[in-house]
Design a protein around this motif. Structure first.
Motif, PDB file in Angstrom:
ATOM      1  N   THR A   1      16.035  49.418  99.537  1.00 16.62           N
ATOM      2  CA  THR A   1      17.232  48.964  98.819  1.00 16.62           C
ATOM      3  C   THR A   1      17.435  49.765  97.545  1.00 16.62           C
ATOM      4  O   THR A   1      18.550  50.209  97.248  1.00 16.62           O
ATOM      5  N   ILE A   2      16.368  49.987  96.797  1.00 16.32           N
ATOM      6  CA  ILE A   2      16.466  50.739  95.542  1.00 16.32           C
ATOM      7  C   ILE A   2      16.820  52.192  95.823  1.00 16.32           C
ATOM      8  O   ILE A   2      17.667  52.779  95.143  1.00 16.32           O
ATOM      9  N   LYS A   3      16.178  52.789  96.818  1.00 14.58           N
ATOM     10  CA  LYS A   3      16.496  54.179  97.164  1.00 14.58           C
ATOM     11  C   LYS A   3      17.961  54.309  97.564  1.00 14.58           C
ATOM     12  O   LYS A   3      18.658  55.220  97.106  1.00 14.58           O
ATOM     13  N   ASP A   4      18.449  53.392  98.376  1.00 13.12           N
ATOM     14  CA  ASP A   4      19.858  53.418  98.787  1.00 13.12           C
ATOM     15  C   ASP A   4      20.777  53.210  97.583  1.00 13.12           C
ATOM     16  O   ASP A   4      21.806  53.870  97.462  1.00 13.12           O
ATOM     17  N   TYR A   5      20.411  52.314  96.699  1.00 13.95           N
ATOM     18  CA  TYR A   5      21.210  52.037  95.504  1.00 13.95           C
ATOM     19  C   TYR A   5      21.309  53.287  94.623  1.00 13.95           C
ATOM     20  O   TYR A   5      22.379  53.621  94.123  1.00 13.95           O
ATOM     21  N   LEU A   6      20.190  53.958  94.439  1.00 16.37           N
ATOM     22  CA  LEU A   6      20.187  55.147  93.586  1.00 16.37           C
ATOM     23  C   LEU A   6      20.828  56.346  94.271  1.00 16.37           C
ATOM     24  O   LEU A   6      21.198  57.315  93.615  1.00 16.37           O
ATOM     25  N   ALA A   7      20.971  56.274  95.595  1.00 14.62           N
ATOM     26  CA  ALA A   7      21.602  57.341  96.393  1.00 14.62           C
ATOM     27  C   ALA A   7      21.001  58.703  96.072  1.00 14.62           C
ATOM     28  O   ALA A   7      21.702  59.692  95.895  1.00 14.62           O
ATOM     29  N   GLU A   8      19.695  58.734  96.011  1.00 13.63           N
ATOM     30  CA  GLU A   8      18.991  59.973  95.700  1.00 13.63           C
ATOM     31  C   GLU A   8      18.526  60.657  96.969  1.00 13.63           C
ATOM     32  O   GLU A   8      18.080  60.005  97.913  1.00 13.63           O
ATOM     33  N   ASP A   9      18.626  61.963  96.976  1.00 11.95           N
ATOM     34  CA  ASP A   9      18.144  62.762  98.098  1.00 11.95           C
ATOM     35  C   ASP A   9      16.685  63.111  97.830  1.00 11.95           C
ATOM     36  O   ASP A   9      16.357  64.245  97.476  1.00 11.95           O
TER      37      ASP A   9
END
Length: 72
Positions: free
Chosen positions: A50-58
């Motif tokens: 969820t956090i990775k998706d929220y931050l939208a980081e590659d």
């Protein structure tokens, strides 16, 4: 020793969002988020995604949540 998530902290800062704002937007209690970032408890896989998706980081989830230890 204290566990820290430096890459996660850096990405939050880079995005220019507060941890309080992030907690609200991902539907996590603010104090829980702080405790997890501070290493007092672990992130679940669902929370990490969820956090990775929220931050939208590659960035690989393993890198974003790489544990770094420092002495107190």
């Amino acid at each position: 020793m204290i566990c820290m998530y430096r890459e996660l902290e850096a990405k939050i800062a880079y995005r220019g969002i507060s941890k309080k704002q992030m907690a609200e937007e991902i539907h996590m209690n603010y104090n829980t988020l702080l405790a997890k970032i501070g290493g007092k408890s672990k992130f679940t896989l669902d929370e990490a995604v969820t956090i990775k998706d929220y931050l939208a980081e590659d960035i690989a989830i393993e890198e974003l949540f790489k544990e770094e230890w420092r002495s107190t």
